[in-house]
Design an enzyme around this catalytic site. Structure first.
Site, mmCIF file in Angstrom:
data_model
loop_
_atom_site.group_PDB
_atom_site.id
_atom_site.type_symbol
_atom_site.label_atom_id
_atom_site.label_comp_id
_atom_site.label_asym_id
_atom_site.label_seq_id
_atom_site.Cartn_x
_atom_site.Cartn_y
_atom_site.Cartn_z
ATOM 1 N N CYS A 67 0.837 -1.195 0.000
ATOM 2 C CA CYS A 67 0.000 0.000 0.000
ATOM 3 C C CYS A 67 0.870 1.241 0.000
ATOM 4 O O CYS A 67 2.025 1.198 0.400
ATOM 5 C CB CYS A 67 -0.863 0.059 1.264
ATOM 6 S SG CYS A 67 -2.102 -1.218 1.351
ATOM 7 N N CYS B 23 14.832 -5.798 7.591
ATOM 8 C CA CYS B 23 14.144 -7.088 7.673
ATOM 9 C C CYS B 23 14.636 -7.935 6.510
ATOM 10 O O CYS B 23 14.642 -7.503 5.361
ATOM 11 C CB CYS B 23 12.633 -6.912 7.569
ATOM 12 S SG CYS B 23 11.784 -8.520 7.536
ATOM 13 N N CYS C 132 11.923 -3.195 5.442
ATOM 14 C CA CYS C 132 11.792 -4.284 4.461
ATOM 15 C C CYS C 132 12.863 -4.165 3.370
ATOM 16 O O CYS C 132 12.899 -3.178 2.625
ATOM 17 C CB CYS C 132 10.405 -4.215 3.818
ATOM 18 S SG CYS C 132 10.231 -5.322 2.407
ATOM 19 N N CYS D 208 6.164 -13.782 3.818
ATOM 20 C CA CYS D 208 6.238 -12.464 4.451
ATOM 21 C C CYS D 208 5.034 -12.298 5.371
ATOM 22 O O CYS D 208 3.920 -12.652 5.001
ATOM 23 C CB CYS D 208 6.226 -11.367 3.390
ATOM 24 S SG CYS D 208 6.208 -9.720 4.139
HETATM 25 FE FE1 SF4 Z 1 10.196 -7.476 3.265
HETATM 26 FE FE2 SF4 Z 1 10.710 -8.759 5.536
HETATM 27 FE FE3 SF4 Z 1 8.448 -9.208 4.179
HETATM 28 FE FE4 SF4 Z 1 10.736 -10.099 3.215
HETATM 29 S S1 SF4 Z 1 9.776 -10.745 5.158
HETATM 30 S S2 SF4 Z 1 9.149 -9.038 2.055
HETATM 31 S S3 SF4 Z 1 12.124 -8.470 3.803
HETATM 32 S S4 SF4 Z 1 9.062 -7.313 5.178
#
Ligand code: SF4
Length: 498
Positions: A8, A459, A256, A408
């Site tokens: 989003c 992450c 992320c 995820c």
């Molecule tokens: Fe991004 Fe972490 Fe999700 Fe992988 S697990 S897509 S790095 S938020």
């Protein structure tokens, strides 16, 4: 390319000049429409009332003659907006419209609206708790849970900072959020790990402030990018001024990392990196050239799968001197998305039409194809098949995002082990399945170094199996064990785990 749902895009604006913020909201979301195509929406506040418009699909074009009508419909000096892809809840049209954001919750004449980017991990537990206390919740989406939770905490505590603290302590997940209270206060906050990006900007006179998932949403309105919203931070903007407080600080963050390979626009600058995403992607390409120099030495040309792999292809070309040919082109105005089409045959048909291959230079060639990521593998497989039938002799795949081995939990639509080709297959096996000669991933350490943040600031859950939040880690371990024993996954793992 067209293989994975994004998440989003969030926008929030407050003007101290009493100007209408609708045009700023509109352009801020246009700049971020790549982050969500399923629905869009605006919520503004004027004279004690909320004004809302939501609909399915992309942000619509507004003709000049209709701008005034839109501004009348969405008046006010404060507003929030959203472009969405759901990673929870049902995905039929009725549900998508019901869950379109900004989402409003109301209880005993108190209301709030929120626009958020992320995902709730303890979704079933939170739903059970809220249903028991406040009755049936119509929406199947996590945005309804988050809005309802915040509303009730706000009623209990009488203070948005305390309500947000409760949220950060009890709702596990990713949320970068812009909200409106029923007194016209704009509030902004980000989960304690800062999983999803969110930045703050202002105009030159410092009379108007905007918050955007990506910095391109500030650029388009000529706003200066003045800071990130820090993980665990809450910001309010009201007639009384601006207040910022970091209410939870856990000493680490977890942005992320997939944003850098795939989601973010190349001209965005994501939290703390101080360089545009395209420069990072170029470095990914250089890394692949260094790591797999033997393959490069045996290749005739580089091709990139359009468009998120273009910058990495350029970096690879710069590093190695190998020619980068633009033989794969996307038909820009075919907007069907391959993943929502039910049958494999139809998916093949759409991808086949969507990507055009210039065949005359491919016959007998040994090629390196640069790809941003491999999730399910089916889109890449179709493109490789097309390259083979165009006469390519050898096809080596270079992938900027390390091998995805787990789902995820934080707002990207890959939510089971079974759908991920990398969860049970080695690169050699993947090459065989998708029809490439080799599949070569960027090593994780090189990937992190190119981003320029520390490992502890990112992450990397889906590529390492080490998730930043405790419940996600627990679910990941338990569900993987079950999956490997042959237990069938029945839906997104965070929605089915109790
Ligand atoms: Fe991004 Fe972490 Fe999700 Fe992988 S697990 S897509 S790095 S938020």
């Amino acid at each position: 390319m067209m293989k994975l749902k994004e998440h989003c895009g969030v926008y929030g604006v407050y003007s101290y000049n009493d100007e209408s913020v609708f045009p700023l909201l509109y352009w801020g979301l246009i700049a971020q429409n790549h982050r969500g195509h399923e629905s869009h929406g605006f919520l503004t506040y004027k004279n004690g009332r909320f004004h809302r418009h939501v609909n399915l699909g992309l942000i619509p074009e507004i003709k000049a003659k209709n701008v005034k009508d839109w501004m009348k419909k969405l008046p006010g000096n404060v507003g929030i907006g959203n472009v969405r892809y759901g990673t929870s809840g049902l995905s039929d049209e009725k549900s998508l419209l019901l869950d379109a954001q900004p989402f409003i919750s109301e209880y005993e004449r108190k209301r709030i609206g929120i626009s958020y980017n992320g995902n709730v991990v303890n979704n079933p537990q939170l739903r059970a708790e809220l249903t028991e206390r406040y009755g049936k919740i119509d929406s199947t989406s996590d945005v309804a849970l988050l809005t309802l939770y915040l509303l009730h905490k706000l009623r209990e505590k009488g203070d948005i900072f305390e309500a947000a603290r409760e949220c950060m302590e009890n709702v596990e997940g990713a949320y970068s959020l812009a909200g409106l209270m029923d007194d016209g206060t704009l509030f902004i906050f980000r989960d304690a790990y800062g999983l999803r990006p969110l930045c703050m900007g202002t105009n030159a006179q410092r009379t108007c402030y905007a918050f955007s998932s990506e910095s391109v949403g500030l650029d388009i309105n000529n706003f200066l990018n003045i800071s990130d919203v820090k993980p665990g931070e809450v910001i309010t903007l009201s007639e009384d001024g601006i207040e910022r407080k970091r209410i939870v600080s856990i000493g680490c963050r977890a942005l992320c990392s997939f944003e850098f390979s795939y989601f973010a626009r190349p001209d965005s600058i994501l939290n703390g990196t101080n360089k545009p995403v395209y420069e990072i992607r170029e470095e990914f390409g250089r890394n692949l050239g260094r790591e797999y120099s033997e393959i490069v030495a045996d290749a005739d040309m580089i091709l990139s799968i359009p468009e998120t792999a273009n910058d990495a292809s350029y970096g690879l070309h710069e590093e190695t001197g190998l020619r980068w040919e633009r033989l794969l082109w996307r038909h820009r105005f075919i907007t069907h998305r391959a993943f929502i089409t039910p049958s494999i045959g139809e998916r093949y048909g759409i991808i086949n039409r969507k990507v055009n291959i210039l065949k005359n230079k491919l016959k007998g060639k040994r090629i390196i194809v640069v790809e941003d990521s491999i999730v399910r593998g089916d889109t890449t497989k179709i493109i490789i098949k097309k390259l083979r039938s165009a006469g390519a002799k050898k096809i080596h795949l270079f992938v900027t995002f390390p091998r995805i081995i787990g789902p995820c939990f934080y707002g990207i639509d890959m939510a089971t082990y079974g759908e991920l080709i990398g969860s049970t297959h080695t690169p050699e096996e993947i090459a065989k399945i998708i029809g490439a000669d080799t599949v070569n991933y960027q090593p994780i350490d090189m990937f992190i170094k190119a981003i320029g943040l520390r490992r502890s600031e990112l992450c990397l859950g889906c590529v390492t199996g080490e998730y930043p939040t405790p419940l996600a880690q627990k679910i990941a371990i338990e569900m993987k064990e079950k999956f490997l024993k042959g237990v069938k996954e029945t839906g997104r793992i965070y929605e089915t785990y109790l």
